[in-house]
Design a protein around this motif. Structure first.
Motif, PDB file in Angstrom:
ATOM      1  N   THR A 114       5.153 -17.054  36.333  1.00  0.00           N
ATOM      2  CA  THR A 114       4.586 -15.712  35.444  1.00  0.00           C
ATOM      3  C   THR A 114       4.039 -14.722  36.345  1.00  0.00           C
ATOM      4  O   THR A 114       3.360 -14.902  37.301  1.00  0.00           O
ATOM      5  CB  THR A 114       3.772 -16.066  34.484  1.00  0.00           C
ATOM      6  N   LYS A 115       4.583 -13.533  36.280  1.00  0.00           N
ATOM      7  CA  LYS A 115       4.066 -12.542  37.326  1.00  0.00           C
ATOM      8  C   LYS A 115       2.846 -11.548  36.573  1.00  0.00           C
ATOM      9  O   LYS A 115       2.602 -11.845  35.401  1.00  0.00           O
ATOM     10  CB  LYS A 115       5.354 -11.247  37.634  1.00  0.00           C
ATOM     11  N   THR A 116       2.046 -11.014  37.274  1.00  0.00           N
ATOM     12  CA  THR A 116       0.947 -10.126  36.690  1.00  0.00           C
ATOM     13  C   THR A 116       1.442  -8.806  36.344  1.00  0.00           C
ATOM     14  O   THR A 116       2.053  -8.014  37.051  1.00  0.00           O
ATOM     15  CB  THR A 116       0.037 -10.266  37.744  1.00  0.00           C
ATOM     16  N   LEU A 117       0.855  -8.333  35.214  1.00  0.00           N
ATOM     17  CA  LEU A 117       1.265  -7.008  34.696  1.00  0.00           C
ATOM     18  C   LEU A 117       0.189  -6.080  35.235  1.00  0.00           C
ATOM     19  O   LEU A 117      -1.032  -6.463  35.241  1.00  0.00           O
ATOM     20  CB  LEU A 117       1.150  -7.034  33.102  1.00  0.00           C
ATOM     21  N   VAL A 118       0.636  -5.071  35.879  1.00  0.00           N
ATOM     22  CA  VAL A 118      -0.096  -4.131  36.301  1.00  0.00           C
ATOM     23  C   VAL A 118       0.397  -2.695  36.195  1.00  0.00           C
ATOM     24  O   VAL A 118       1.408  -2.370  35.925  1.00  0.00           O
ATOM     25  CB  VAL A 118      -0.156  -4.048  37.827  1.00  0.00           C
ATOM     26  N   SER A 119      -0.412  -1.675  36.317  1.00  0.00           N
ATOM     27  CA  SER A 119      -0.021  -0.358  36.129  1.00  0.00           C
ATOM     28  C   SER A 119       0.012   0.338  37.611  1.00  0.00           C
ATOM     29  O   SER A 119      -0.899   0.394  38.070  1.00  0.00           O
ATOM     30  CB  SER A 119      -0.922   0.432  35.282  1.00  0.00           C
ATOM     31  N   LEU A 120       1.031   0.933  37.746  1.00  0.00           N
ATOM     32  CA  LEU A 120       1.284   1.424  39.314  1.00  0.00           C
ATOM     33  C   LEU A 120       1.916   2.698  39.086  1.00  0.00           C
ATOM     34  O   LEU A 120       2.967   2.872  38.349  1.00  0.00           O
ATOM     35  CB  LEU A 120       2.200   0.134  40.150  1.00  0.00           C
ATOM     36  N   ARG A 121       1.387   3.655  39.949  1.00  0.00           N
ATOM     37  CA  ARG A 121       1.860   5.068  39.898  1.00  0.00           C
ATOM     38  C   ARG A 121       2.816   4.959  41.490  1.00  0.00           C
ATOM     39  O   ARG A 121       2.418   4.691  42.407  1.00  0.00           O
ATOM     40  CB  ARG A 121       0.766   5.989  40.012  1.00  0.00           C
ATOM     41  N   LEU A 122       4.298   5.246  41.261  1.00  0.00           N
ATOM     42  CA  LEU A 122       5.048   5.524  42.091  1.00  0.00           C
ATOM     43  C   LEU A 122       5.696   6.902  42.101  1.00  0.00           C
ATOM     44  O   LEU A 122       5.777   7.562  41.216  1.00  0.00           O
ATOM     45  CB  LEU A 122       6.177   4.490  42.177  1.00  0.00           C
TER      46      LEU A 122
END
Length: 106
Positions: free
Chosen positions: A67-75
């Protein structure tokens, strides 16, 4: 306009009042529609079918990878546009590109 004659008994439909018991005989189906608990139990175990395939509600399939980790990322918009243009799975491809970058530096 549809020229098929309706088989609906509209007099019966219009005579039905909110709160009236729904006529039910055991041979009509697996549960009594007037028994809210039985209806909930039957619907909870029912299968949902989408595009001819059975999809179980609220259940996720087995994980293909950890399972991957949920993150908020600005690209930047250019990065998003580039990966989205490649079609579905664009987020997975971003993850792959980042992993590749890490491996090259190691």
């Amino acid at each position: 306009m549809n020229s098929t004659k309706s088989e609906t008994d509209w007099e019966r439909v219009l005579a039905f009042k909110e709160g009236d018991a729904i006529p039910y005989e055991p041979e009509d189906g697996p549960y009594d529609p007037n028994d809210a608990e039985a209806a909930r139990a039957w619907l909870a175990q029912a299968d949902l079918i989408r595009k001819g395939k059975v999809v179980r509600r609220g259940k996720r399939g087995p994980q293909k990878a950890p399972t991957k980790t949920l993150v908020s990322l600005r690209l930047s918009p250019e990065v998003i546009d580039h990966f989205k243009a490649t079609g579905p799975g664009w987020q997975t491809r971003i993850d792959g590109a980042l992993l590749e970058s890490i491996r090259k530096r190691a």
